[in-house]
Design a protein around this motif. Structure first.
Motif, PDB file in Angstrom:
ATOM      1  N   MET A   1       0.836  -1.199   0.000  1.00  0.00           N
ATOM      2  CA  MET A   1       0.000   0.000   0.000  1.00  0.00           C
ATOM      3  C   MET A   1       0.873   1.252   0.000  1.00  0.00           C
ATOM      4  O   MET A   1       1.579   1.509   0.975  1.00  0.00           O
ATOM      5  CB  MET A   1      -0.894   0.016   1.245  1.00  0.00           C
ATOM      6  CG  MET A   1      -1.934  -1.087   1.296  1.00  0.00           C
ATOM      7  SD  MET A   1      -2.969  -0.944   2.765  1.00  0.00           S
ATOM      8  CE  MET A   1      -4.034  -2.368   2.568  1.00  0.00           C
ATOM      9  N   ASP A   2       0.867   1.991  -1.071  1.00  0.00           N
ATOM     10  CA  ASP A   2       1.701   3.181  -1.173  1.00  0.00           C
ATOM     11  C   ASP A   2       0.998   4.383  -0.548  1.00  0.00           C
ATOM     12  O   ASP A   2       0.465   5.254  -1.217  1.00  0.00           O
ATOM     13  CB  ASP A   2       2.019   3.472  -2.648  1.00  0.00           C
ATOM     14  CG  ASP A   2       2.831   2.359  -3.280  1.00  0.00           C
ATOM     15  OD1 ASP A   2       3.571   1.700  -2.536  1.00  0.00           O
ATOM     16  OD2 ASP A   2       2.704   2.161  -4.504  1.00  0.00           O
ATOM     17  N   THR A   3       1.006   4.423   0.761  1.00  0.00           N
ATOM     18  CA  THR A   3       0.410   5.547   1.463  1.00  0.00           C
ATOM     19  C   THR A   3       1.498   6.286   2.212  1.00  0.00           C
ATOM     20  O   THR A   3       2.671   5.898   2.216  1.00  0.00           O
ATOM     21  CB  THR A   3      -0.676   5.064   2.436  1.00  0.00           C
ATOM     22  OG1 THR A   3      -0.098   4.112   3.334  1.00  0.00           O
ATOM     23  CG2 THR A   3      -1.816   4.394   1.676  1.00  0.00           C
ATOM     24  N   LYS A   4       1.130   7.341   2.900  1.00  0.00           N
ATOM     25  CA  LYS A   4       2.110   8.216   3.528  1.00  0.00           C
ATOM     26  C   LYS A   4       2.846   7.547   4.674  1.00  0.00           C
ATOM     27  O   LYS A   4       3.904   7.973   5.069  1.00  0.00           O
ATOM     28  CB  LYS A   4       1.395   9.474   4.051  1.00  0.00           C
ATOM     29  CG  LYS A   4       0.679  10.268   2.991  1.00  0.00           C
ATOM     30  CD  LYS A   4       0.122  11.553   3.552  1.00  0.00           C
ATOM     31  CE  LYS A   4      -1.024  11.331   4.516  1.00  0.00           C
ATOM     32  NZ  LYS A   4      -2.222  10.804   3.837  1.00  0.00           N
ATOM     33  N   ASP A   5       2.317   6.469   5.225  1.00  0.00           N
ATOM     34  CA  ASP A   5       2.842   5.894   6.458  1.00  0.00           C
ATOM     35  C   ASP A   5       3.359   4.479   6.221  1.00  0.00           C
ATOM     36  O   ASP A   5       2.970   3.531   6.898  1.00  0.00           O
ATOM     37  CB  ASP A   5       1.749   5.881   7.532  1.00  0.00           C
ATOM     38  CG  ASP A   5       2.305   5.559   8.916  1.00  0.00           C
ATOM     39  OD1 ASP A   5       3.537   5.667   9.087  1.00  0.00           O
ATOM     40  OD2 ASP A   5       1.511   5.200   9.794  1.00  0.00           O
ATOM     41  N   GLY A   6       4.233   4.331   5.217  1.00  0.00           N
ATOM     42  CA  GLY A   6       4.853   3.043   4.985  1.00  0.00           C
ATOM     43  C   GLY A   6       3.891   1.931   4.661  1.00  0.00           C
ATOM     44  O   GLY A   6       4.115   0.783   5.051  1.00  0.00           O
ATOM     45  N   GLY A   7       2.842   2.221   3.943  1.00  0.00           N
ATOM     46  CA  GLY A   7       1.890   1.188   3.556  1.00  0.00           C
ATOM     47  C   GLY A   7       0.680   1.095   4.438  1.00  0.00           C
ATOM     48  O   GLY A   7      -0.258   0.366   4.123  1.00  0.00           O
ATOM     49  N   LYS A   8       0.658   1.784   5.570  1.00  0.00           N
ATOM     50  CA  LYS A   8      -0.501   1.776   6.457  1.00  0.00           C
ATOM     51  C   LYS A   8      -1.278   3.075   6.292  1.00  0.00           C
ATOM     52  O   LYS A   8      -0.705   4.144   6.078  1.00  0.00           O
ATOM     53  CB  LYS A   8      -0.076   1.600   7.910  1.00  0.00           C
ATOM     54  CG  LYS A   8       0.629   0.268   8.171  1.00  0.00           C
ATOM     55  CD  LYS A   8      -0.253  -0.917   7.809  1.00  0.00           C
ATOM     56  CE  LYS A   8       0.437  -2.239   8.104  1.00  0.00           C
ATOM     57  NZ  LYS A   8      -0.407  -3.399   7.735  1.00  0.00           N
ATOM     58  N   MET A   9      -2.586   2.980   6.405  1.00  0.00           N
ATOM     59  CA  MET A   9      -3.454   4.132   6.177  1.00  0.00           C
ATOM     60  C   MET A   9      -3.880   4.794   7.479  1.00  0.00           C
ATOM     61  O   MET A   9      -3.839   4.193   8.554  1.00  0.00           O
ATOM     62  CB  MET A   9      -4.694   3.692   5.393  1.00  0.00           C
ATOM     63  CG  MET A   9      -4.416   3.239   3.983  1.00  0.00           C
ATOM     64  SD  MET A   9      -5.943   2.891   3.045  1.00  0.00           S
ATOM     65  CE  MET A   9      -6.548   1.439   3.897  1.00  0.00           C
ATOM     66  N   LEU A 364     -10.202  -2.861   3.027  1.00  0.00           N
ATOM     67  CA  LEU A 364      -9.066  -1.949   3.168  1.00  0.00           C
ATOM     68  C   LEU A 364      -8.157  -1.998   1.942  1.00  0.00           C
ATOM     69  O   LEU A 364      -7.610  -0.974   1.523  1.00  0.00           O
ATOM     70  CB  LEU A 364      -8.278  -2.296   4.430  1.00  0.00           C
ATOM     71  CG  LEU A 364      -9.020  -2.059   5.752  1.00  0.00           C
ATOM     72  CD1 LEU A 364      -8.237  -2.639   6.916  1.00  0.00           C
ATOM     73  CD2 LEU A 364      -9.276  -0.571   5.967  1.00  0.00           C
ATOM     74  N   ARG A 365      -8.016  -3.170   1.371  1.00  0.00           N
ATOM     75  CA  ARG A 365      -7.207  -3.279   0.149  1.00  0.00           C
ATOM     76  C   ARG A 365      -7.850  -2.474  -0.981  1.00  0.00           C
ATOM     77  O   ARG A 365      -7.150  -1.797  -1.758  1.00  0.00           O
ATOM     78  CB  ARG A 365      -7.054  -4.742  -0.249  1.00  0.00           C
ATOM     79  CG  ARG A 365      -6.138  -4.923  -1.481  1.00  0.00           C
ATOM     80  CD  ARG A 365      -5.783  -6.377  -1.752  1.00  0.00           C
ATOM     81  NE  ARG A 365      -6.960  -7.181  -2.015  1.00  0.00           N
ATOM     82  CZ  ARG A 365      -7.441  -8.099  -1.185  1.00  0.00           C
ATOM     83  NH1 ARG A 365      -6.846  -8.315  -0.020  1.00  0.00           N
ATOM     84  NH2 ARG A 365      -8.519  -8.799  -1.499  1.00  0.00           N
ATOM     85  N   HIS A 366      -9.180  -2.523  -1.057  1.00  0.00           N
ATOM     86  CA  HIS A 366      -9.882  -1.745  -2.079  1.00  0.00           C
ATOM     87  C   HIS A 366      -9.640  -0.244  -1.864  1.00  0.00           C
ATOM     88  O   HIS A 366      -9.386   0.497  -2.829  1.00  0.00           O
ATOM     89  CB  HIS A 366     -11.375  -2.047  -2.023  1.00  0.00           C
ATOM     90  CG  HIS A 366     -12.184  -1.276  -3.023  1.00  0.00           C
ATOM     91  ND1 HIS A 366     -12.260  -1.626  -4.349  1.00  0.00           N
ATOM     92  CD2 HIS A 366     -12.944  -0.157  -2.879  1.00  0.00           C
ATOM     93  CE1 HIS A 366     -13.028  -0.757  -4.988  1.00  0.00           C
ATOM     94  NE2 HIS A 366     -13.460   0.137  -4.125  1.00  0.00           N
ATOM     95  N   LEU A 367      -9.704   0.204  -0.611  1.00  0.00           N
ATOM     96  CA  LEU A 367      -9.437   1.620  -0.331  1.00  0.00           C
ATOM     97  C   LEU A 367      -8.018   1.991  -0.731  1.00  0.00           C
ATOM     98  O   LEU A 367      -7.784   3.049  -1.338  1.00  0.00           O
ATOM     99  CB  LEU A 367      -9.643   1.908   1.162  1.00  0.00           C
ATOM    100  CG  LEU A 367     -11.042   1.736   1.752  1.00  0.00           C
ATOM    101  CD1 LEU A 367     -11.061   2.231   3.207  1.00  0.00           C
ATOM    102  CD2 LEU A 367     -12.103   2.461   0.945  1.00  0.00           C
ATOM    103  N   SER A 368      -7.067   1.141  -0.384  1.00  0.00           N
ATOM    104  CA  SER A 368      -5.669   1.428  -0.703  1.00  0.00           C
ATOM    105  C   SER A 368      -5.432   1.475  -2.204  1.00  0.00           C
ATOM    106  O   SER A 368      -4.746   2.380  -2.718  1.00  0.00           O
ATOM    107  CB  SER A 368      -4.767   0.362  -0.071  1.00  0.00           C
ATOM    108  OG  SER A 368      -3.420   0.581  -0.411  1.00  0.00           O
ATOM    109  N   GLU A 369      -6.006   0.522  -2.933  1.00  0.00           N
ATOM    110  CA  GLU A 369      -5.825   0.500  -4.391  1.00  0.00           C
ATOM    111  C   GLU A 369      -6.451   1.725  -5.042  1.00  0.00           C
ATOM    112  O   GLU A 369      -5.913   2.271  -6.009  1.00  0.00           O
ATOM    113  CB  GLU A 369      -6.426  -0.787  -4.954  1.00  0.00           C
ATOM    114  CG  GLU A 369      -5.619  -2.025  -4.588  1.00  0.00           C
ATOM    115  CD  GLU A 369      -6.309  -3.322  -4.983  1.00  0.00           C
ATOM    116  OE1 GLU A 369      -7.490  -3.245  -5.442  1.00  0.00           O
ATOM    117  OE2 GLU A 369      -5.701  -4.391  -4.840  1.00  0.00           O
TER     118      GLU A 369
END
Length: 376
Positions: A1-9, A364-369
């Protein structure tokens, strides 16, 4: 998950101010946090004290923000949830306070933290626009089941627009033409009319039905403010003493349903209550009253999962004997065995933590994608 916090949302949650909304949102927040994501949960001070219990192991991932409601004329002091209102006529004033305080708090939070997602209940109609102004995606976390939501239609239809808009009672009594399979699940005429003009619940008939059933029971009872003698038939509690207990106000429903001595559940057929009952493997007797509950009841009856209390097709009225008959048919008579077997099967779905956690991970995977796609 490419989010601001190392893959965590970081997810913000805004439930409506009702116990039946705050509690499931809280449980969902815990499941999200157990996946390693951070949650900011908007609540009010009194609701936090009464309802929100964060395990120590999740305290570093779930932050509860207490939002102080403003003083609103006609809204009782200390009213922070629908259960605190002496009359449903006061709901608009609670909504006014909620809109003012939570919209302001969300705007401040979006400016300061810029979370990855905002998850909202049905009441936060202003949240999507507020989130969009800060470039944050927003999703509706519905407490209605998917079947009921599909009946109501697309967002366009919900706004009263387009060919599938439902703008009068008759529109709710027929199966939508876009449903691709045969079904008779729809609202009855009295239910459809009740959406536009809600009716009082005949609590005394329910009481007399419980009495006539001869079954042991515990009743989470909330008397209307204008009720005479507490809203119960005179001498009712004395007549059922020894087999019936009346609990006034809110009770920990999930804990009660999980008790080994509980085998059945007379419920208004709200989706939260249905899932909680099925998760514990208790037999359901359905008495739908408002909102989407009629759809839920028809759906479960159609699948032979439960039984609905018989009602007059014209006005929706029922007698005490109708309550008693439904309870006895499900709990003590022969056909009750098939309902018992059916709900035991469904425990493997509704009551399986591994299944529920898999659904949360998929969500959560859907949100991340979605976030990665829009960032790219």
């Amino acid at each position: 998950m490419d989010t601001k916090d190392g893959g965590k949302m970081h997810v913000v949650m805004l439930p409506w101010l009702a116990f039946g909304h705050v509690l499931p949102f809280t449980e969902f927040a815990k499941r999200v946090a157990r996946q390693g994501h951070r949650v900011t949960f908007l609540s009010t001070p009194r609701n936090t004290r009464r309802l929100i219990d964060i395990p120590p192991g999740l305290a570093g991932l779930i932050r509860v923000v207490d939002v102080q409601l403003p003083r609103v004329e006609h809204l009782p002091e200390h009213a922070e949830a629908t259960i605190d209102l002496p009359s449903d006529d006061l709901r608009p004033y609670l909504r006014r306070a909620y809109d003012a305080a939570f919209q302001r708090e969300l705007s401040l939070l979006l400016q300061e933290a810029k979370p990855d997602w905002v998850l909202v209940d049905y009441a936060s109609y202003w949240a999507p626009a507020a989130a969009a102004r800060h470039g944050v995606p927003c999703a509706f976390l519905s407490l209605f089941g998917a079947a009921a939501l599909s009946f109501f239609g697309t967002p366009e239809a919900l706004l009263g627009l387009g060919r599938h808009a439902k703008t009068e009672p008759a529109h709710f009594t027929v199966v939508p033409e876009y449903v691709p399979f045969p079904t008779t699940v729809a609202f009855r005429g009295y239910e459809a009319r009740g959406m536009f003009k809600p009716r009082m619940v005949p609590l005394q008939r329910i009481a007399l039905g419980l009495q006539a059933s001869g079954l042991p029971f515990i009743w989470a009872f909330r008397a209307p403010t204008d009720a005479v003698s507490g809203g119960l038939p005179e001498g009712f509690e004395e007549r059922v003493a020894g087999r019936g207990v009346v609990c006034r106000g809110w009770v920990p429903q999930v804990r009660f349903l999980a008790h080994a001595s509980v085998g059945g559940f007379l419920t208004h057929a709200g989706w939260n209550s249905i899932t909680e009952g099925l998760a514990q493997g208790v037999r359901l007797v359905l008495l739908p009253l408002v909102f989407e509950q009629g759809l839920n009841a028809r759906n479960l009856v159609d699948k032979k999962i439960s039984m609905e209390v018989a009602r007059d097709e014209q006005d929706g009225s029922f007698a005490a004997d109708d309550i008693a008959a439904a309870l006895r048919r499900v709990m003590v008579e022969g056909e009750g065995e098939q309902f018992g077997a059916k709900v035991k099967e469904l425990v493997k779905v509704f009551g399986d933590d591994e299944v529920n956690d898999t659904c949360v991970r998929d969500f959560l995977r859907h949100l991340s994608e979605h976030s990665k796609k829009n960032q790219g």
